[in-house]
Design an enzyme around this catalytic site. Structure first.
Site, PDB file in Angstrom:
ATOM      1  N   CYS A 177       0.839  -1.197   0.000  1.00  0.00           N
ATOM      2  CA  CYS A 177       0.000   0.000   0.000  1.00  0.00           C
ATOM      3  C   CYS A 177       0.875   1.248   0.000  1.00  0.00           C
ATOM      4  O   CYS A 177       1.907   1.287  -0.696  1.00  0.00           O
ATOM      5  CB  CYS A 177      -0.976  -0.020   1.176  1.00  0.00           C
ATOM      6  SG  CYS A 177      -2.301   1.204   1.018  1.00  0.00           S
ATOM      7  N   ASP A 185      -2.808   0.978  10.405  1.00  0.00           N
ATOM      8  CA  ASP A 185      -3.975   1.843  10.632  1.00  0.00           C
ATOM      9  C   ASP A 185      -4.367   1.815  12.095  1.00  0.00           C
ATOM     10  O   ASP A 185      -4.759   2.834  12.667  1.00  0.00           O
ATOM     11  CB  ASP A 185      -5.140   1.427   9.738  1.00  0.00           C
ATOM     12  CG  ASP A 185      -4.875   1.804   8.293  1.00  0.00           C
ATOM     13  OD1 ASP A 185      -4.208   1.036   7.589  1.00  0.00           O
ATOM     14  OD2 ASP A 185      -5.298   2.912   7.898  1.00  0.00           O
TER      15      ASP A 185
HETATM   16  P1  RI2 Z   1       0.702   6.028   7.173  1.00  0.00           P
HETATM   17  C1  RI2 Z   1      -3.290   3.442   4.740  1.00  0.00           C
HETATM   18  O1  RI2 Z   1      -4.671   3.338   4.694  1.00  0.00           O
HETATM   19  C2  RI2 Z   1      -2.585   2.095   4.547  1.00  0.00           C
HETATM   20  O2  RI2 Z   1      -3.287   1.017   5.108  1.00  0.00           O
HETATM   21  C3  RI2 Z   1      -1.296   2.374   5.267  1.00  0.00           C
HETATM   22  O3  RI2 Z   1      -0.579   1.206   5.595  1.00  0.00           O
HETATM   23  C4  RI2 Z   1      -1.814   3.107   6.500  1.00  0.00           C
HETATM   24  O4  RI2 Z   1      -2.847   3.952   6.016  1.00  0.00           O
HETATM   25  C5  RI2 Z   1      -0.790   3.881   7.263  1.00  0.00           C
HETATM   26  O5  RI2 Z   1      -0.335   4.993   6.540  1.00  0.00           O
HETATM   27  P2  RI2 Z   1      -5.606   4.085   3.554  1.00  0.00           P
HETATM   28  O6  RI2 Z   1      -5.944   5.438   4.125  1.00  0.00           O
HETATM   29  O7  RI2 Z   1       0.066   6.663   8.372  1.00  0.00           O
HETATM   30  O8  RI2 Z   1      -4.867   4.142   2.257  1.00  0.00           O
HETATM   31  O9  RI2 Z   1       1.953   5.270   7.543  1.00  0.00           O
HETATM   32  O10 RI2 Z   1      -6.834   3.222   3.476  1.00  0.00           O
HETATM   33  O11 RI2 Z   1       0.932   7.030   6.059  1.00  0.00           O
END
Ligand code: RI2
Length: 308
Positions: free
Chosen positions: A126, A195
């Site tokens: 991701c 998350d």
């Molecule tokens: P940082 C994202 O969720 C991903 O799951 C990623 O691993 C997590 O947030 C943490 O992101 P989404 O908002 O806080 O894309 O490390 O559903 O940037």
């Protein structure tokens, strides 16, 4: 549209995404709400503030970072004696959270980069600013690294990841999510974001993380989670389950692409048990999944349970 409604809408439609970014956006929106408040009474402010908190927290249900960011912004406000004092408190809280959370990402990068050796090939999933911070810091230190990044269907946040890494001069390869077992033999270490982390050390992260962890476990590839401690969920300490967001099926299939009778299930996150995690890399250091309870209990203060 108010700053709160606008931010909540952007979080819901993923214009603002990433667990850390939504937390900072939520806290900032609360700070802006306070600074631009036009009402005249403290009581009215507290009622409206509660509604603003509810609106923001409801915009994405899984990442506790958002809940923690928004609640950090309103901490202690009910003890304020005047509207002016309350506004100042919320404004300062919000600014402090944004600054501390940004600093946490930098600290995690420095700590995590020590786990990367010259010549390592890394896999990430991701688009996590915490995980990418670690990888970019290792590269900045002159380590020769290669990165494999998953596409992350259906939103394809992997495109953001490979673009960011390539723009930083890092050797990066994009793979589809179902290729993770196939590429695992080339991988030395895995770094993902979070998350939410539960009190018993379970990682809740983008869908596909758990199959990646399983494949890593099978091939004995170290699996690291880069996470600020405000992604630890206090509610799970009290037994609450993490709500896994399910998004619209239009993110997975186009209209008319499959017969109407076909059901589509589109969960956004999954759970990875602590036994598949080698370490959590946090701004307070490298810790084991089993240490999360102790950190949470410390953050909540003396005896959270005795207040029940
Ligand atoms: P940082 C994202 O969720 C991903 O799951 C990623 O691993 C997590 O947030 C943490 O992101 P989404 O908002 O806080 O894309 O490390 O559903 O940037």
């Amino acid at each position: 549209m108010s700053v709160v409604d606008d931010t909540a809408r952007k979080i819901t439609d993923m214009s603002i995404r990433g667990a850390g970014r939504i937390a900072r956006a939520g806290a900032s929106a609360i700070g802006d709400f306070a600074r631009t408040y036009e009402g005249k009474s403290l009581e009215g402010f507290l009622v409206d503030l509660d509604m603003a908190v509810d609106t923001l927290v409801a915009s994405r249900p899984t990442a506790v970072s958002l809940w923690n960011g928004v609640h950090a912004a309103v901490k202690g406000v009910s003890d304020c004696g005047s509207l002016e004092e309350a506004i100042e408190k919320v404004s300062e809280n919000a600014d402090r959270f944004v600054e501390a959370s940004s600093k946490a990402v930098e600290t995690i990068a420095k700590i995590g980069a020590k786990r990367i050796k010259d010549g390592d090939t890394i896999l990430t999933h991701c688009n996590s600013s915490a995980a990418l911070g670690v990888i970019k810091e290792a590269h900045r230190q002159g380590k020769d690294i290669k990165v494999y990044a998953t596409e992350s269907r259906p939103w394809r946040q992997g495109i953001l990841t490979v673009t960011d890494l390539a723009n930083n001069g890092i050797d990066v390869t994009l793979v589809i999510d179902s290729a993770v077992r196939s590429v695992m033999k080339r991988i030395d270490k895995i770094f993902v974001g979070a998350d939410t982390i539960t009190s018993d050390g379970v990682l809740i992260n983008k869908i596909g993380t758990s199959q990646l962890a399983l494949a890593a476990h099978e091939r004995r590839v170290p699996f690291y989670v880069c996470t600020e401690t405000y992604k630890f969920s206090p509610m799970t300490l009290f037994g609450d389950m993490v709500v896994i967001e399910e998004r619209d099926i239009s993110e997975v299939v186009k209209p008319g692409e499959v017969p109407d009778s076909v059901k589509v299930f589109n969960p956004v996150f999954d759970s990875t048990p602590g036994r598949y995690i080698d370490a959590l890399i946090t701004e307070i250091g490298m810790i084991s999944p089993g240490s999360v309870y102790g950190v949470m209990a410390g953050q909540l203060g003396e005896t959270a349970f005795s207040k029940e």
